[in-house]
Design a protein around this motif. Structure first.
Motif, mmCIF file in Angstrom:
data_model
loop_
_atom_site.group_PDB
_atom_site.id
_atom_site.type_symbol
_atom_site.label_atom_id
_atom_site.label_comp_id
_atom_site.label_asym_id
_atom_site.label_seq_id
_atom_site.Cartn_x
_atom_site.Cartn_y
_atom_site.Cartn_z
ATOM 1 N N PHE A 1 48.721 45.280 35.180
ATOM 2 C CA PHE A 1 47.631 44.547 35.820
ATOM 3 C C PHE A 1 46.848 43.691 34.823
ATOM 4 O O PHE A 1 46.363 42.622 35.176
ATOM 5 C CB PHE A 1 46.659 45.524 36.496
ATOM 6 C CG PHE A 1 47.135 46.041 37.816
ATOM 7 C CD1 PHE A 1 46.893 45.335 38.986
ATOM 8 C CD2 PHE A 1 47.843 47.225 37.884
ATOM 9 C CE1 PHE A 1 47.334 45.819 40.210
ATOM 10 C CE2 PHE A 1 48.300 47.711 39.101
ATOM 11 C CZ PHE A 1 48.045 47.005 40.260
ATOM 12 N N GLU B 1 38.286 45.647 38.705
ATOM 13 C CA GLU B 1 36.834 45.732 38.656
ATOM 14 C C GLU B 1 36.252 46.170 39.994
ATOM 15 O O GLU B 1 35.244 46.896 40.032
ATOM 16 C CB GLU B 1 36.249 44.383 38.230
ATOM 17 C CG GLU B 1 36.543 44.041 36.792
ATOM 18 C CD GLU B 1 35.688 42.905 36.265
ATOM 19 O OE1 GLU B 1 35.496 42.840 35.045
ATOM 20 O OE2 GLU B 1 35.203 42.093 37.083
ATOM 21 N N MET C 1 40.194 41.281 38.835
ATOM 22 C CA MET C 1 39.201 41.410 39.899
ATOM 23 C C MET C 1 39.443 42.655 40.753
ATOM 24 O O MET C 1 38.499 43.343 41.157
ATOM 25 C CB MET C 1 39.206 40.157 40.764
ATOM 26 C CG MET C 1 38.748 38.906 40.022
ATOM 27 S SD MET C 1 38.749 37.414 41.042
ATOM 28 C CE MET C 1 37.401 37.770 42.158
ATOM 29 N N VAL C 2 40.710 42.977 41.006
ATOM 30 C CA VAL C 2 41.031 44.188 41.768
ATOM 31 C C VAL C 2 40.601 45.431 40.992
ATOM 32 O O VAL C 2 39.984 46.357 41.539
ATOM 33 C CB VAL C 2 42.537 44.250 42.083
ATOM 34 C CG1 VAL C 2 42.915 45.615 42.662
ATOM 35 C CG2 VAL C 2 42.921 43.146 43.056
ATOM 36 N N LEU D 1 32.470 38.379 35.796
ATOM 37 C CA LEU D 1 32.999 38.644 37.127
ATOM 38 C C LEU D 1 32.365 39.897 37.734
ATOM 39 O O LEU D 1 32.006 39.923 38.911
ATOM 40 C CB LEU D 1 34.520 38.808 37.064
ATOM 41 C CG LEU D 1 35.329 37.563 36.697
ATOM 42 C CD1 LEU D 1 36.814 37.919 36.555
ATOM 43 C CD2 LEU D 1 35.149 36.469 37.742
ATOM 44 N N SER E 1 46.482 34.039 33.207
ATOM 45 C CA SER E 1 47.084 33.360 34.352
ATOM 46 C C SER E 1 46.303 33.740 35.610
ATOM 47 O O SER E 1 45.577 34.737 35.621
ATOM 48 C CB SER E 1 48.546 33.789 34.505
ATOM 49 O OG SER E 1 48.613 35.173 34.852
ATOM 50 N N PRO E 2 46.432 32.937 36.682
ATOM 51 C CA PRO E 2 45.750 33.292 37.935
ATOM 52 C C PRO E 2 46.108 34.693 38.426
ATOM 53 O O PRO E 2 45.272 35.406 38.975
ATOM 54 C CB PRO E 2 46.222 32.212 38.904
ATOM 55 C CG PRO E 2 46.549 31.042 38.037
ATOM 56 C CD PRO E 2 47.096 31.630 36.777
ATOM 57 N N LEU E 3 47.365 35.109 38.212
ATOM 58 C CA LEU E 3 47.791 36.437 38.642
ATOM 59 C C LEU E 3 47.046 37.520 37.864
ATOM 60 O O LEU E 3 46.593 38.521 38.439
ATOM 61 C CB LEU E 3 49.298 36.580 38.446
ATOM 62 C CG LEU E 3 49.921 37.893 38.955
ATOM 63 C CD1 LEU E 3 49.695 38.026 40.461
ATOM 64 C CD2 LEU E 3 51.400 37.933 38.599
ATOM 65 N N ARG E 4 46.908 37.330 36.549
ATOM 66 C CA ARG E 4 46.177 38.295 35.718
ATOM 67 C C ARG E 4 44.704 38.336 36.104
ATOM 68 O O ARG E 4 44.077 39.398 36.105
ATOM 69 C CB ARG E 4 46.310 37.920 34.239
ATOM 70 C CG ARG E 4 47.709 38.048 33.684
ATOM 71 C CD ARG E 4 48.190 39.488 33.695
ATOM 72 N NE ARG E 4 49.423 39.656 32.952
ATOM 73 C CZ ARG E 4 50.090 40.793 32.854
ATOM 74 N NH1 ARG E 4 49.629 41.871 33.471
ATOM 75 N NH2 ARG E 4 51.213 40.865 32.170
ATOM 76 N N LEU E 5 44.168 37.169 36.425
ATOM 77 C CA LEU E 5 42.764 37.105 36.829
ATOM 78 C C LEU E 5 42.551 37.867 38.134
ATOM 79 O O LEU E 5 41.565 38.600 38.291
ATOM 80 C CB LEU E 5 42.340 35.646 36.990
ATOM 81 C CG LEU E 5 40.842 35.352 37.041
ATOM 82 C CD1 LEU E 5 40.148 35.824 35.777
ATOM 83 C CD2 LEU E 5 40.605 33.866 37.248
ATOM 84 N N GLY E 6 43.491 37.722 39.066
ATOM 85 C CA GLY E 6 43.417 38.467 40.316
ATOM 86 C C GLY E 6 43.515 39.963 40.074
ATOM 87 O O GLY E 6 42.809 40.762 40.703
ATOM 88 N N GLY E 7 44.398 40.364 39.159
ATOM 89 C CA GLY E 7 44.524 41.772 38.814
ATOM 90 C C GLY E 7 43.244 42.332 38.235
ATOM 91 O O GLY E 7 42.838 43.463 38.544
#
Length: 347
Positions: free
Chosen positions: A89, A232, A229-230, A293, A221-227
């Motif tokens: 993640f 957190e 946020m999940v 975030l 990457s956007p995928l890592r950023l999404g991970g």
């Protein structure tokens, strides 16, 4: 669902650093100005914080120990547990930022505001936030040294010395001069609040400029950023549940449980950003991203919780209002904020 306007300013500053990063002589000037701004920021923190009011709060020591344990024990333990999420993640730099997030002190301003909205123990929230900020000046760098070590972007004994000189010494100087300048700070708190925020924006611009020059943003990457946020969101949910039901298990009344939940589940952006700049150097931009975030996430979620708590029936607290003080909480908050002092609203 509130969006903190200051977060928008921070994002705008990040955008400016991405488009026009400071380089060469400009970077040197920005770095020097950032160092001075951080020292001045912590001088103001020290001058605002009333140690007498904080010491008076020791009468309710069980509540404050509970909040400190949530902030500096349970949060870091969850941060260490998140290590297992690398590299699925989180990347290692993002994890270091997440771990740092779990080490910073609690907020003051938003804890007071949400506790007041929810009709909780506002004086306790004031003292708990003040204790956390005061303890965090010392504990956060020590925890960072122990848990982050050399992985914290070059953290070393020299970094610890920088923390002492750049954060602790100005803070103590503010405390020592409070008796002479406290009145001036109270009279000009709005102007100095703008100075606070401007200083933090300068710190963010300098940190993200260094990150751009070093090219470290290619690691996100956007995928890592999404991970991130999940992760957190799960972290915040766990802390909100632990503080609420844990306080119930410890037999705190409703008003105290509200103060514990809001003071024990949040992290201070205002304290964390300058500390990260000193601790992580050129890697500070990635280190503060999780904190930025999480700050917005905690505001949005806690605003909803506070609104719901404000509609709770208070019959269960009959005879318990002596400690919680729901009836007089807003007035107590208004009377105590000046004495205790707060950080910037982003805190």
């Amino acid at each position: 669902m509130p969006v903190d306007p200051y977060i928008l300013l921070l994002l705008g500053t990040v955008g400016l650093a991405v488009l026009v990063p400071a380089r060469g002589t400009t970077a040197d000037v920005a770095s020097g100005a950032s160092t001075a701004a951080i020292a001045f920021l912590f001088f103001l923190y020290g001058a605002r914080l009333s140690t007498r009011e904080a010491l008076d709060g020791l009468k309710h020591w069980r509540l404050h120990v509970t909040v400190l344990a949530c902030t500096f024990v349970i949060f870091p333990l969850l941060g260490l547990a998140a290590r297992g999420l690398v590299p699925v993640f989180l990347t290692d730099p993002l994890y270091q930022g997440l771990l740092f997030l779990t080490l910073v002190p609690s907020t003051i301003q938003s804890s007071i505001a949400f506790t007041s909205i929810a009709r909780g123990n506002v004086p306790a929230a004031i003292c708990a936030g003040s204790f956390s900020s005061l303890v965090g000046i010392v504990i956060t760098p020590l925890l960072a040294a122990a848990l982050l070590g050399s992985s914290g972007g070059g953290f070393s004994a020299d970094s610890l010395l920088e923390i002492v000189l750049q954060l602790l010494v100005p803070f103590l100087a503010g405390q020592l001069t409070r008796r002479w300048i406290g009145g001036f700070i109270t009279r000009h708190k709005k102007v100095l609040g703008l100075v606070d925020r401007g200083s933090i924006l300068l710190v963010v611009y300098t940190a993200f400029s260094e990150g751009m020059v070093q090219g470290i943003w290619h690691q996100v990457s956007p995928l890592r950023l999404g991970g991130l946020m999940v992760v957190e969101a799960v972290l915040l949910a766990l802390m909100l549940a632990l503080t609420w039901y844990g306080a119930k298990a410890l037999r705190f009344d409703r008003g105290d449980r509200i103060a514990i939940q809001f003071a024990g589940s949040k992290k201070s952006l205002a304290s964390g950003l300058p500390m990260a700049s000193v601790l992580f150097g050129a890697h500070a931009s990635l280190a503060v991203l999780p904190l930025m975030l999480f700050h917005q996430m905690q505001l949005m979620v806690c605003a909803v919780i506070a609104k719901r708590r404000s509609h709770d029936p208070l019959a269960e607290d009959a005879g318990e209002t002596g400690e919680s003080g729901e009836v007089s909480a807003p007035e107590s908050a208004a009377g105590s904020r000046t004495a205790v002092g707060t950080t910037t609203r982003s805190g």
